[in-house]
Design a protein around this motif. Sequence first.
Motif, mmCIF file in Angstrom:
data_model
loop_
_atom_site.group_PDB
_atom_site.id
_atom_site.type_symbol
_atom_site.label_atom_id
_atom_site.label_comp_id
_atom_site.label_asym_id
_atom_site.label_seq_id
_atom_site.Cartn_x
_atom_site.Cartn_y
_atom_site.Cartn_z
ATOM 1 N N VAL A 159 0.860 -1.181 0.000
ATOM 2 C CA VAL A 159 0.000 0.000 0.000
ATOM 3 C C VAL A 159 0.899 1.234 0.000
ATOM 4 C CG1 VAL A 159 -1.870 1.229 1.150
ATOM 5 C CG2 VAL A 159 -1.745 -1.277 1.278
ATOM 6 N N ILE A 160 0.672 2.122 -0.961
ATOM 7 C CA ILE A 160 1.539 3.279 -1.178
ATOM 8 C C ILE A 160 0.695 4.536 -1.287
ATOM 9 C CG2 ILE A 160 3.148 4.345 -2.832
ATOM 10 C CD1 ILE A 160 3.887 1.399 -3.621
ATOM 11 N N LYS A 161 1.173 5.630 -0.692
ATOM 12 C CA LYS A 161 0.491 6.915 -0.786
ATOM 13 C C LYS A 161 1.342 7.916 -1.557
ATOM 14 C CE LYS A 161 -2.384 6.747 3.394
ATOM 15 N NZ LYS A 161 -2.723 7.449 4.668
ATOM 16 N N LYS A 162 0.637 8.790 -2.289
ATOM 17 C CA LYS A 162 1.326 9.842 -3.027
ATOM 18 C C LYS A 162 0.470 11.106 -3.024
ATOM 19 C CE LYS A 162 3.415 11.000 -7.482
ATOM 20 N NZ LYS A 162 3.745 10.512 -8.845
ATOM 21 N N PRO A 163 1.017 12.241 -2.592
ATOM 22 C CA PRO A 163 0.249 13.490 -2.627
ATOM 23 C C PRO A 163 0.084 13.985 -4.058
ATOM 24 C CG PRO A 163 2.500 13.919 -1.939
ATOM 25 C CD PRO A 163 2.363 12.424 -2.049
ATOM 26 N N VAL A 174 -3.962 6.686 -3.087
ATOM 27 C CA VAL A 174 -3.482 5.480 -2.423
ATOM 28 C C VAL A 174 -3.513 4.332 -3.430
ATOM 29 C CG1 VAL A 174 -3.758 3.941 -0.446
ATOM 30 C CG2 VAL A 174 -4.495 6.331 -0.274
ATOM 31 N N TYR A 175 -2.369 3.664 -3.580
ATOM 32 C CA TYR A 175 -2.248 2.567 -4.533
ATOM 33 C C TYR A 175 -2.017 1.253 -3.797
ATOM 34 C CZ TYR A 175 -1.176 6.401 -7.781
ATOM 35 O OH TYR A 175 -1.212 7.559 -8.511
ATOM 36 N N TRP A 176 -2.597 0.174 -4.335
ATOM 37 C CA TRP A 176 -2.309 -1.191 -3.889
ATOM 38 C C TRP A 176 -1.619 -1.882 -5.065
ATOM 39 C CZ3 TRP A 176 -6.147 1.752 -2.072
ATOM 40 C CH2 TRP A 176 -6.515 1.658 -0.726
ATOM 41 N N ARG A 177 -0.301 -2.034 -5.002
ATOM 42 C CA ARG A 177 0.463 -2.594 -6.107
ATOM 43 C C ARG A 177 0.991 -3.979 -5.754
ATOM 44 N NH1 ARG A 177 3.646 2.757 -6.765
ATOM 45 N NH2 ARG A 177 2.246 4.050 -8.011
ATOM 46 N N ALA A 178 1.049 -4.842 -6.768
ATOM 47 C CA ALA A 178 1.459 -6.233 -6.567
ATOM 48 C C ALA A 178 2.877 -6.446 -7.087
ATOM 49 C CB ALA A 178 0.492 -7.176 -7.288
ATOM 50 N N PRO A 179 3.873 -6.596 -6.207
ATOM 51 C CA PRO A 179 5.252 -6.837 -6.665
ATOM 52 C C PRO A 179 5.380 -8.080 -7.536
ATOM 53 C CG PRO A 179 5.223 -6.241 -4.338
ATOM 54 C CD PRO A 179 3.795 -6.477 -4.739
ATOM 55 N N ARG A 185 -1.095 -2.258 -10.570
ATOM 56 C CA ARG A 185 -1.998 -1.604 -9.627
ATOM 57 C C ARG A 185 -3.307 -2.383 -9.576
ATOM 58 N NH1 ARG A 185 -3.672 4.015 -11.801
ATOM 59 N NH2 ARG A 185 -4.912 2.657 -13.123
ATOM 60 N N LEU A 186 -3.565 -3.052 -8.452
ATOM 61 C CA LEU A 186 -4.779 -3.846 -8.317
ATOM 62 C C LEU A 186 -5.954 -3.021 -7.796
ATOM 63 C CD1 LEU A 186 -3.521 -7.261 -6.880
ATOM 64 C CD2 LEU A 186 -3.563 -6.432 -9.241
ATOM 65 N N LYS A 187 -5.629 -1.935 -7.128
ATOM 66 C CA LYS A 187 -6.670 -1.075 -6.565
ATOM 67 C C LYS A 187 -6.071 0.299 -6.332
ATOM 68 C CE LYS A 187 -9.454 -0.562 -2.310
ATOM 69 N NZ LYS A 187 -9.790 -1.172 -0.994
ATOM 70 N N TYR A 188 -6.902 1.339 -6.414
ATOM 71 C CA TYR A 188 -6.429 2.637 -5.959
ATOM 72 C C TYR A 188 -7.606 3.534 -5.589
ATOM 73 C CZ TYR A 188 -7.264 5.168 -10.417
ATOM 74 O OH TYR A 188 -7.827 5.762 -11.514
ATOM 75 N N GLU A 189 -7.306 4.548 -4.788
ATOM 76 C CA GLU A 189 -8.311 5.498 -4.322
ATOM 77 C C GLU A 189 -7.760 6.912 -4.425
ATOM 78 O OE1 GLU A 189 -10.539 2.697 -0.947
ATOM 79 O OE2 GLU A 189 -9.097 4.230 -0.342
ATOM 80 N N VAL A 190 -8.624 7.847 -4.768
ATOM 81 C CA VAL A 190 -8.265 9.262 -4.810
ATOM 82 C C VAL A 190 -9.023 9.970 -3.693
ATOM 83 C CG1 VAL A 190 -8.273 11.388 -6.159
ATOM 84 C CG2 VAL A 190 -7.847 9.199 -7.288
ATOM 85 N N ALA A 205 -10.980 2.670 -7.508
ATOM 86 C CA ALA A 205 -10.876 1.579 -8.468
ATOM 87 C C ALA A 205 -10.976 0.284 -7.672
ATOM 88 C CB ALA A 205 -9.549 1.641 -9.215
ATOM 89 N N ARG A 206 -12.091 -0.422 -7.857
ATOM 90 C CA ARG A 206 -12.435 -1.565 -7.006
ATOM 91 C C ARG A 206 -12.213 -2.878 -7.773
ATOM 92 N NH1 ARG A 206 -18.280 -0.833 -4.930
ATOM 93 N NH2 ARG A 206 -17.254 0.959 -3.923
ATOM 94 N N PRO A 207 -11.256 -3.718 -7.353
ATOM 95 C CA PRO A 207 -10.986 -4.974 -8.070
ATOM 96 C C PRO A 207 -12.111 -5.985 -7.881
ATOM 97 C CG PRO A 207 -9.701 -4.882 -6.053
ATOM 98 C CD PRO A 207 -10.383 -3.549 -6.178
#
Length: 266
Positions: A159-163, A174-179, A185-190, A205-207
Amino acid sequence: MIARLRKFSQSLTLLVSGLALFLLCFFTFRQAAIRHLAHAQVLVSPFQLEIDYIAFDQGHPEGQLQSHRIDAQRSDGATALKETIMFPSGPRTTRKLILMDGRVITIDDLISAKSTMRPYSEAAIAARKQRISQPPTNCVRPDETLVTHTSILGQEVVVIKKPFQEDETTGETVYWRAPGLGCERLKYEVWTKQADGSLKLAMQARPLSLKLSEPDQLLFDEGTTYAELPPSGRVHRKFQALGIPDNDEGLQKWYEKADQLYREKQ
């Protein structure tokens, strides 16, 4: 004195010659490495991901479906994106292929038309191959912050955040990324900042599903018999087929920019 000047001149000549030879070798090997990577095959984890994009606003605080998308990646690294946008006049679907030879093809199956663009150089192809085969550690990019680890649909994610700031709107994504899937990016929210400083969910973005195998090959159909059109011609024809006017000033400006980029990448 003359002998010293002659010796200095000879040393300077050797230094310049050595530097020139070094630079020549460096750029020669660098270009050879780029060319090798641009034409090399890559092997990545294949998948097919389905996502719903939900918008939250004053009229729909509970959320409203904006689009449905399928993100797919073959084991050779080729990517297909199939997006259905929910317009008031009805859903409209477009496919986009990002192929390993550098072509990017936007396809409208409804009207059997497509727009094909190519990268500027072998370096662009090499950069893409390196990006998908060697993603950043923990999937964290510049200006981002690693928050935690979790899982989505059985896949380990970070889970990663970026302003962000767009015009007068600020907030964070907020990103949910799969290494294990090349940082897909499997999911993200603004989240947007409110007047009182709090954050409010604006988009999600809802998987829905994730398949860890070779995706549906129909997603990668290049439309070999389809008409090749610039973006303006393709979108105009699609709007005609749907009975939608396209004389909006904003759309006309998009036509101009999209067509210019299209011409540059032929």
